[in-house]
Write a protein that holds these residues in place. Structure first.
Motif, PDB file in Angstrom:
ATOM      1  N   GLU A  32      12.587  62.260  64.947  1.00  0.00           N
ATOM      2  CA  GLU A  32      11.804  61.599  63.901  1.00  0.00           C
ATOM      3  C   GLU A  32      12.133  62.146  62.521  1.00  0.00           C
ATOM      4  OE1 GLU A  32       9.038  64.887  65.534  1.00  0.00           O
ATOM      5  OE2 GLU A  32      10.674  63.594  66.213  1.00  0.00           O
ATOM      6  N   TRP A  33      12.790  63.317  62.471  1.00  0.00           N
ATOM      7  CA  TRP A  33      13.197  63.898  61.190  1.00  0.00           C
ATOM      8  C   TRP A  33      14.687  63.725  60.913  1.00  0.00           C
ATOM      9  CZ3 TRP A  33       9.702  64.882  57.729  1.00  0.00           C
ATOM     10  CH2 TRP A  33       8.400  65.188  58.139  1.00  0.00           C
ATOM     11  N   SER A  34      15.347  62.885  61.691  1.00  0.00           N
ATOM     12  CA  SER A  34      16.764  62.610  61.437  1.00  0.00           C
ATOM     13  C   SER A  34      16.912  61.699  60.226  1.00  0.00           C
ATOM     14  CB  SER A  34      17.410  61.953  62.658  1.00  0.00           C
ATOM     15  OG  SER A  34      16.874  60.652  62.850  1.00  0.00           O
ATOM     16  N   LYS A  35      18.109  61.623  59.709  1.00  0.00           N
ATOM     17  CA  LYS A  35      18.381  60.788  58.541  1.00  0.00           C
ATOM     18  C   LYS A  35      18.030  59.331  58.813  1.00  0.00           C
ATOM     19  CE  LYS A  35      22.736  60.208  57.404  1.00  0.00           C
ATOM     20  NZ  LYS A  35      24.066  60.426  56.791  1.00  0.00           N
ATOM     21  N   GLN A  36      18.273  58.879  60.024  1.00  0.00           N
ATOM     22  CA  GLN A  36      18.069  57.480  60.376  1.00  0.00           C
ATOM     23  C   GLN A  36      16.594  57.144  60.598  1.00  0.00           C
ATOM     24  OE1 GLN A  36      20.133  59.588  61.958  1.00  0.00           O
ATOM     25  NE2 GLN A  36      22.162  58.839  61.319  1.00  0.00           N
ATOM     26  N   LYS A  59      10.464  58.779  57.945  1.00  0.00           N
ATOM     27  CA  LYS A  59       9.639  57.795  57.258  1.00  0.00           C
ATOM     28  C   LYS A  59       9.732  57.991  55.747  1.00  0.00           C
ATOM     29  CE  LYS A  59       6.308  57.356  61.045  1.00  0.00           C
ATOM     30  NZ  LYS A  59       4.882  57.495  61.459  1.00  0.00           N
ATOM     31  N   SER A  60       9.730  56.883  55.028  1.00  0.00           N
ATOM     32  CA  SER A  60       9.878  56.935  53.568  1.00  0.00           C
ATOM     33  C   SER A  60       8.729  57.705  52.905  1.00  0.00           C
ATOM     34  CB  SER A  60       9.953  55.518  52.998  1.00  0.00           C
ATOM     35  OG  SER A  60       8.788  54.786  53.335  1.00  0.00           O
ATOM     36  N   LEU A  61       7.594  57.789  53.577  1.00  0.00           N
ATOM     37  CA  LEU A  61       6.475  58.559  53.034  1.00  0.00           C
ATOM     38  C   LEU A  61       6.814  60.035  52.927  1.00  0.00           C
ATOM     39  CD1 LEU A  61       3.416  58.703  52.259  1.00  0.00           C
ATOM     40  CD2 LEU A  61       2.944  59.066  54.699  1.00  0.00           C
ATOM     41  N   PHE A  62       7.714  60.509  53.798  1.00  0.00           N
ATOM     42  CA  PHE A  62       8.019  61.928  53.891  1.00  0.00           C
ATOM     43  C   PHE A  62       9.342  62.341  53.265  1.00  0.00           C
ATOM     44  CE2 PHE A  62       5.426  61.359  57.927  1.00  0.00           C
ATOM     45  CZ  PHE A  62       4.248  61.757  57.312  1.00  0.00           C
ATOM     46  N   ALA A  63      10.123  61.404  52.776  1.00  0.00           N
ATOM     47  CA  ALA A  63      11.409  61.750  52.165  1.00  0.00           C
ATOM     48  C   ALA A  63      11.926  60.582  51.348  1.00  0.00           C
ATOM     49  CB  ALA A  63      12.422  62.134  53.243  1.00  0.00           C
ATOM     50  N   ASP A  64      12.606  60.894  50.249  1.00  0.00           N
ATOM     51  CA  ASP A  64      13.186  59.831  49.437  1.00  0.00           C
ATOM     52  C   ASP A  64      14.508  59.354  50.031  1.00  0.00           C
ATOM     53  OD1 ASP A  64      15.188  61.646  48.688  1.00  0.00           O
ATOM     54  OD2 ASP A  64      14.205  62.181  46.808  1.00  0.00           O
ATOM     55  N   THR A  65      15.170  58.460  49.329  1.00  0.00           N
ATOM     56  CA  THR A  65      16.359  57.809  49.887  1.00  0.00           C
ATOM     57  C   THR A  65      17.573  58.727  49.977  1.00  0.00           C
ATOM     58  OG1 THR A  65      16.943  56.985  47.681  1.00  0.00           O
ATOM     59  CG2 THR A  65      15.634  55.539  49.094  1.00  0.00           C
ATOM     60  N   TRP A 124      10.104  68.605  51.187  1.00  0.00           N
ATOM     61  CA  TRP A 124       9.110  69.632  51.507  1.00  0.00           C
ATOM     62  C   TRP A 124       8.460  69.338  52.853  1.00  0.00           C
ATOM     63  CZ3 TRP A 124       3.703  69.133  51.932  1.00  0.00           C
ATOM     64  CH2 TRP A 124       2.958  70.319  51.874  1.00  0.00           C
ATOM     65  N   PHE A 125       8.185  68.076  53.123  1.00  0.00           N
ATOM     66  CA  PHE A 125       7.582  67.695  54.404  1.00  0.00           C
ATOM     67  C   PHE A 125       8.489  68.092  55.567  1.00  0.00           C
ATOM     68  CE2 PHE A 125       5.495  64.409  51.646  1.00  0.00           C
ATOM     69  CZ  PHE A 125       4.184  64.767  51.895  1.00  0.00           C
ATOM     70  N   ALA A 126       9.776  67.816  55.433  1.00  0.00           N
ATOM     71  CA  ALA A 126      10.719  68.126  56.506  1.00  0.00           C
ATOM     72  C   ALA A 126      10.890  69.633  56.668  1.00  0.00           C
ATOM     73  CB  ALA A 126      12.068  67.466  56.230  1.00  0.00           C
ATOM     74  N   GLU A 169       8.057  66.826  43.640  1.00  0.00           N
ATOM     75  CA  GLU A 169       7.086  66.185  44.517  1.00  0.00           C
ATOM     76  C   GLU A 169       7.531  66.364  45.959  1.00  0.00           C
ATOM     77  OE1 GLU A 169       6.059  62.196  43.517  1.00  0.00           O
ATOM     78  OE2 GLU A 169       5.750  62.645  41.392  1.00  0.00           O
ATOM     79  N   ALA A 170       6.583  66.338  46.872  1.00  0.00           N
ATOM     80  CA  ALA A 170       6.837  66.732  48.260  1.00  0.00           C
ATOM     81  C   ALA A 170       7.881  65.889  48.971  1.00  0.00           C
ATOM     82  CB  ALA A 170       5.530  66.711  49.051  1.00  0.00           C
ATOM     83  N   SER A 171       8.091  64.654  48.545  1.00  0.00           N
ATOM     84  CA  SER A 171       9.074  63.796  49.209  1.00  0.00           C
ATOM     85  C   SER A 171      10.464  63.873  48.579  1.00  0.00           C
ATOM     86  CB  SER A 171       8.602  62.338  49.188  1.00  0.00           C
ATOM     87  OG  SER A 171       8.497  61.871  47.847  1.00  0.00           O
ATOM     88  N   TYR A 172      10.590  64.598  47.463  1.00  0.00           N
ATOM     89  CA  TYR A 172      11.866  64.688  46.767  1.00  0.00           C
ATOM     90  C   TYR A 172      12.889  65.475  47.589  1.00  0.00           C
ATOM     91  CZ  TYR A 172       9.858  63.117  42.280  1.00  0.00           C
ATOM     92  OH  TYR A 172       9.274  62.407  41.274  1.00  0.00           O
ATOM     93  N   THR A 173      14.132  65.085  47.454  1.00  0.00           N
ATOM     94  CA  THR A 173      15.239  65.844  48.030  1.00  0.00           C
ATOM     95  C   THR A 173      16.277  66.072  46.942  1.00  0.00           C
ATOM     96  OG1 THR A 173      16.488  63.886  48.739  1.00  0.00           O
ATOM     97  CG2 THR A 173      14.860  64.751  50.277  1.00  0.00           C
TER      98      THR A 173
END
Length: 267
Positions: A71-75, A78-84, A115-117, A244-248
């Motif tokens: 569920e934490w793979s690139k594919q 969820k968009s809520l937990f990471a940006d594009t 941050w979520f990941a 922000e927490a979803s930023y990479t």
């Protein structure tokens, strides 16, 4: 909270070394002055002794995590937990193919992780992200001093490293400088996440928060800080204030920490 001190301003003793989780080192508890803090509180902050990963989390480490937790793979993330841009540097091929094509890639620090990941990774290992105070406390150390925060030569060296930060040609996580605690690569490799990255801007009073955020980017920041000469620390706080927490980011990685109290209470 029960305060527990394994050591005061000193690395782990030989007697405690047997209890240290694999791949981690002990940071002995003590007091330090944060760069920014609530002016109504005492100047010093007590940090409990804690475990922290000796090395940054690598691409190889995170690949193993996403394999076990798809569920934490690139594919699948969820968009809520990471940006594009999440794990965009991960190739769409197998780990063995990666190792064959670029063996150094696996040993490099993982970046482009939210941050979520990062929190999920640490939790899967019964660890956590280090607190801001814990990270900054340990980051004061040089190769020979527990607190080199007022050593002009040391601060200049860190600042020069930061000015050259890049997400390309990163060194392997085990090929980085070691400080007196035994932690490798705290400076000059990638920026590092902390669990409470936005806590410096939370004072419980919105006007104060806004003022502090402005001060991070102007001369007033130096006047209100505990160490106006530590420009590298200003850079870290400025990065956290805009995060922000979803930023990479291609220059942002992480390592995990663990409470010593929790581990010893089980024994």
């Amino acid at each position: 909270m029960v305060w527990f001190f394994l050591a005061l301003f000193a690395p782990a003793s030989a007697s405690s070394a047997a209890n240290i989780p694999s791949g981690m080192v002990v940071v002995g508890g003590g007091e330090y002055s944060p760069l920014f803090k609530d002016p109504t509180l005492p100047s010093g902050v007590m940090v409990e002794s804690y475990y922290i990963d000796k090395l940054l989390v690598s691409n190889d480490d995170f690949t193993a995590f996403t394999t076990a937790n798809p569920e934490w793979s690139k594919q699948n993330v969820k968009s809520l937990f990471a940006d594009t841009q999440y794990l965009h540097h991960f190739p769409n091929i197998t780990v063995s193919e990666v190792a064959e094509r670029s063996p150094t890639w696996l040993s490099q620090p993982v970046t482009n992780v939210s941050w979520f990941a990062a929190r999920a990774y640490c939790k899967a290992l019964d660890k956590r992200l280090p607190a801001l105070d814990e990270w900054e406390y340990a980051a004061r150390a040089s190769r020979t001093e527990v607190d080199a925060s007022h050593n002009a030569e040391h601060l200049s060296r860190i600042l020069s490293w930061y000015s050259a930060l890049t997400s390309s040609a990163l060194p392997g996580v085990s090929e980085t400088p070691t400080n007196v605690w035994g932690i490798q690569g705290m400076h000059g490799v990638v920026w590092e996440m902390v669990n409470d990255f936005n806590s410096v801007l939370i004072t419980g009073e919105s006007r104060g928060d806004t003022q502090l955020e402005r001060e991070l980017f102007c001369g007033a920041g130096a006047a209100s800080s505990s160490n106006p000469s530590d420009y590298a620390a200003f850079m870290r706080y400025a990065l956290r204030s805009s995060y922000e927490a979803s930023y990479t980011l291609g220059s942002l990685g992480f390592r995990c920490a663990k409470n010593i109290v929790e581990l010893q209470s089980i024994e």
